[in-house]
Design an enzyme around this catalytic site. Structure first.
Site, PDB file in Angstrom:
ATOM      1  N   ARG A 191      19.044 -38.279 -53.650  1.00 40.11           N
ATOM      2  CA  ARG A 191      18.401 -39.459 -54.250  1.00 40.11           C
ATOM      3  C   ARG A 191      18.789 -40.729 -53.502  1.00 40.11           C
ATOM      4  O   ARG A 191      17.952 -41.575 -53.228  1.00 40.11           O
ATOM      5  CB  ARG A 191      18.779 -39.566 -55.728  1.00 40.11           C
ATOM      6  N   ASP A 203      16.000 -25.485 -61.400  1.00 45.24           N
ATOM      7  CA  ASP A 203      15.878 -26.252 -62.640  1.00 45.24           C
ATOM      8  C   ASP A 203      14.596 -27.068 -62.661  1.00 45.24           C
ATOM      9  O   ASP A 203      14.002 -27.349 -61.623  1.00 45.24           O
ATOM     10  CB  ASP A 203      17.075 -27.197 -62.796  1.00 45.24           C
ATOM     11  N   GLU A 204      14.195 -27.451 -63.857  1.00 43.35           N
ATOM     12  CA  GLU A 204      13.148 -28.448 -64.081  1.00 43.35           C
ATOM     13  C   GLU A 204      11.926 -28.231 -63.181  1.00 43.35           C
ATOM     14  O   GLU A 204      11.514 -29.117 -62.431  1.00 43.35           O
ATOM     15  CB  GLU A 204      13.725 -29.853 -63.877  1.00 43.35           C
ATOM     16  N   TRP A 247      24.324 -26.424 -67.282  1.00 47.81           N
ATOM     17  CA  TRP A 247      24.285 -27.882 -67.398  1.00 47.81           C
ATOM     18  C   TRP A 247      23.654 -28.379 -68.701  1.00 47.81           C
ATOM     19  O   TRP A 247      23.875 -29.524 -69.107  1.00 47.81           O
ATOM     20  CB  TRP A 247      23.532 -28.486 -66.210  1.00 47.81           C
ATOM     21  N   TYR A 305      28.619 -35.274 -66.991  1.00 45.89           N
ATOM     22  CA  TYR A 305      27.698 -35.935 -66.068  1.00 45.89           C
ATOM     23  C   TYR A 305      28.210 -37.357 -65.852  1.00 45.89           C
ATOM     24  O   TYR A 305      28.093 -38.217 -66.724  1.00 45.89           O
ATOM     25  CB  TYR A 305      26.281 -35.941 -66.639  1.00 45.89           C
ATOM     26  N   ASP A 365      27.198 -39.723 -63.952  1.00 48.34           N
ATOM     27  CA  ASP A 365      26.236 -40.813 -63.831  1.00 48.34           C
ATOM     28  C   ASP A 365      25.958 -41.441 -65.200  1.00 48.34           C
ATOM     29  O   ASP A 365      25.381 -42.531 -65.277  1.00 48.34           O
ATOM     30  CB  ASP A 365      24.926 -40.334 -63.195  1.00 48.34           C
ATOM     31  N   GLU A 381      20.451 -41.402 -58.770  1.00 46.64           N
ATOM     32  CA  GLU A 381      19.239 -42.205 -58.871  1.00 46.64           C
ATOM     33  C   GLU A 381      19.567 -43.698 -58.937  1.00 46.64           C
ATOM     34  O   GLU A 381      18.885 -44.520 -58.309  1.00 46.64           O
ATOM     35  CB  GLU A 381      18.422 -41.813 -60.103  1.00 46.64           C
TER      36      GLU A 381
END
Length: 558
Positions: free
Chosen positions: A158, A324-325, A399, A424, A426, A477
């Site tokens: 990112r 993932d995702e 996660w 996490y 972040d 991000e």
């Protein structure tokens, strides 16, 4: 080292510079020893790399030559096959210091303990005029880690972190006895590792035309082109640098989702019968892109070629393939994907993703490596034992909570615990308005310290041994610089390091907080880390007006 033999060991601190992570046992004795420029360094066979590190790192901080035949006290590095690989023993008496480990890794962690005992000055890169290291009280320390996987995931996709920053983070992990660096190298917003067979992955996929500033709710944009990549020689240097510090680098190459950067570079990788992939650019926004890899033989072959080069660069056991995702809308609109589901006799797109991941699970296993992925790889029958699921060597980074890790462990598969609700980094560190670009849950230093890696459902069961350990994850991000990464990581990464190293019976929040104040914040200062102070962010660490998530009217991540 059998920790049961340490019962009754004194909890008395060995030094004015308290140790983090907390050791298993400290046995103080009368007297103290001061090392100086006459200190000798004697390395037994098998410990030469640790000796090199001590001369380079401790020597730079103190100016000591640390020669093998110095006239002063002796620091001896030795191996003891009776100890577990990472277990170690540090002994201080009038003759000098003995660092004994079950392997070179154990000796290295003992060397990190010695460095902490010498005080913050030992964490600098050049000697301070007139400064002295702390005296070493006589006594012994016996220690070993609770978990074998003590990891940190750094997202360099990112926001790209130049190589020097990655090498610096390897040193910071080593200083906290963390031994896995999981590098998130590819995503929708950038491809960061050179693949010689496919140069456009970095020439095109490594650069995006702009970047949203803040999270998805923000209307601010940075119109500057952002990018960068690591050459294969850069990667070899990173891996070798980490290995000298007994840290394994685990690469992550995302499939089949989070792949827009790769599709922008090679449009044929996308679902060309459902979307105009030739019009795609590297994504400038955050979140989950709808653009995913096509489930074709050509795409599988492309990534086999990519992974062939990755295996040459990263010699470790595990290769992380994300998983993932992965949105399914393009597959649902693609005739190619629909036909693949029919041809493979699959139930739906979820099983199609499992088929995709399983292909590389088997491909890696044939080459003596192991696939590891986010817990979505368990969906769509990933745990099946009829040949349609993942192989027994596949491992899971859990996660979305503990559930994926529990399911994987009970199925006989290894798991690394890293729930976003706990580790996490972040995520915001306090609820105050001064927190820069607040993301996700509030997770304070104490919250991270009280994280328990072993799911209670597995404690005391046969599946408990399937928990390799845990890792803290830091997505970037809104961490656009090394300074911002520092702020999000520290001091919470120090708390996490103690969680995965020290057994529960050796951990105490009041004691940890006291050790931070009495010694470890000064070490962080000496290492030049722009950490979050206990009282809140410094003025330059704040980002007023840059929106994060959640904000008013936007629900938190669940």
């Amino acid at each position: 080292m059998d920790s049961s033999s340490l019962s009754g060991a004194s909890e008395t601190p060995l030094s004015p510079s308290p140790l983090i992570p907390a050791p298993v046992a400290v046995r103080p004795a009368e007297g103290a020893l001061r090392l100086d420029a006459d200190t000798a360094l004697a390395a037994a066979a098998g410990t030469e790399g640790v000796a090199r590190w001590l001369r380079t790192t401790l020597g730079a901080a103190t100016g000591w030559p640390l020669l093998p035949d110095g006239p002063g006290p002796v620091v001896r590095l030795e191996l003891d096959s009776q100890l577990a690989a990472e277990a170690h023993r540090l002994t201080v008496d009038e003759s000098g210091v003995r660092l004994v480990g079950g392997s070179a890794a154990g000796v290295f962690w003992a060397a990190q303990t010695l460095r902490q005992l010498l005080g913050p000055v030992a964490h600098r890169r050049a000697p301070l005029p007139g400064a002295q290291t702390d005296p070493l009280p006589h006594g012994s320390i016996e220690d070993e880690p609770r978990f074998g996987w003590r990891g940190f995931m750094l997202d360099v996709s990112r926001h790209f972190m130049p190589k020097d920053g990655v090498l610096r983070y390897i040193d910071l992990l080593a200083a906290h006895k963390l031994n896995v660096l999981h590098l998130h190298l590819t995503d929708d917003q950038g491809w960061r590792v050179e693949i010689k067979r496919y140069p456009r992955l970095t020439e095109v996929g490594g650069w995006r035309p702009g970047t949203r500033v803040g999270h998805r709710a923000s209307g601010l944009w940075d119109e500057r082109r952002h990018g960068g990549c690591y050459t294969q020689d850069d990667i070899r240097e990173i891996v070798a640098y980490a290995a000298e510090r007994h840290i394994t680098v685990v690469p992550e190459i995302e499939v089949p989702g989070h792949s827009q950067a790769a599709i922008a570079a090679y449009p044929e990788l996308g679902n060309t019968d459902a979307v105009d992939t030739g019009a795609l650019d590297v994504w400038t926004d955050w979140g989950i892109s709808a653009n995913v890899l096509a489930p074709t033989d050509e795409v599988l072959h492309f990534y086999e070629n990519v992974l062939t080069e990755i295996l040459e660069l990263f010699p470790g056991e595990f290769v992380h393939l994300g998983g993932d995702e992965c949105p399914k809308e393009q597959w649902q609109a693609s005739q190619t994907a629909k036909q693949r589901i029919v041809d493979l006799d699959l139930a739906d797109e979820e099983e199609l993703q499992t088929w995709f991941i399983r292909h590389f699970d088997r491909w890696l296993a044939e080459r003596g490596r192991r696939l590891i992925g986010w817990d979505e790889i368990l969906s769509g029958g990933g745990l099946a034992t009829d040949g349609r699921g993942l192989g027994p060597g596949a491992a899971v980074t859990s996660w979305r909570g503990y559930a994926g890790g529990v399911a994987a462990a009970r199925s006989g598969r290894d798991v690394v615990i890293c729930p976003e609700q706990h580790v996490y980094l972040d995520h915001r560190q306090a609820a105050g308005e001064d927190e820069p670009v607040p993301i996700g849950f509030v997770r304070t230093l104490r919250d991270v310290y009280e994280f328990e890696p072993l799911p209670p459902e597995l404690a005391g069961t046969d599946a408990e041994g399937r928990v390799l350990g845990a890792q803290a994850n830091l997505w970037t991000e809104v961490a656009e610089s090394r300074q911002r990464v520092d702020y999000q990581a520290f001091p919470r990464l120090a708390a996490f390091a103690e969680v995965v190293w020290s057994g529960r019976e050796h951990r105490s929040w009041p004691d940890f907080e006291g050790r931070m104040v009495r010694g470890h914040y000064a070490r962080l200062d000496a290492m030049g880390i722009d950490y979050r102070p206990p009282g809140g962010p410094r003025p330059w660490q704040q980002r007023p007006g840059v929106l994060g998530r959640p904000i008013d009217g936007v629900p938190p991540i669940v």
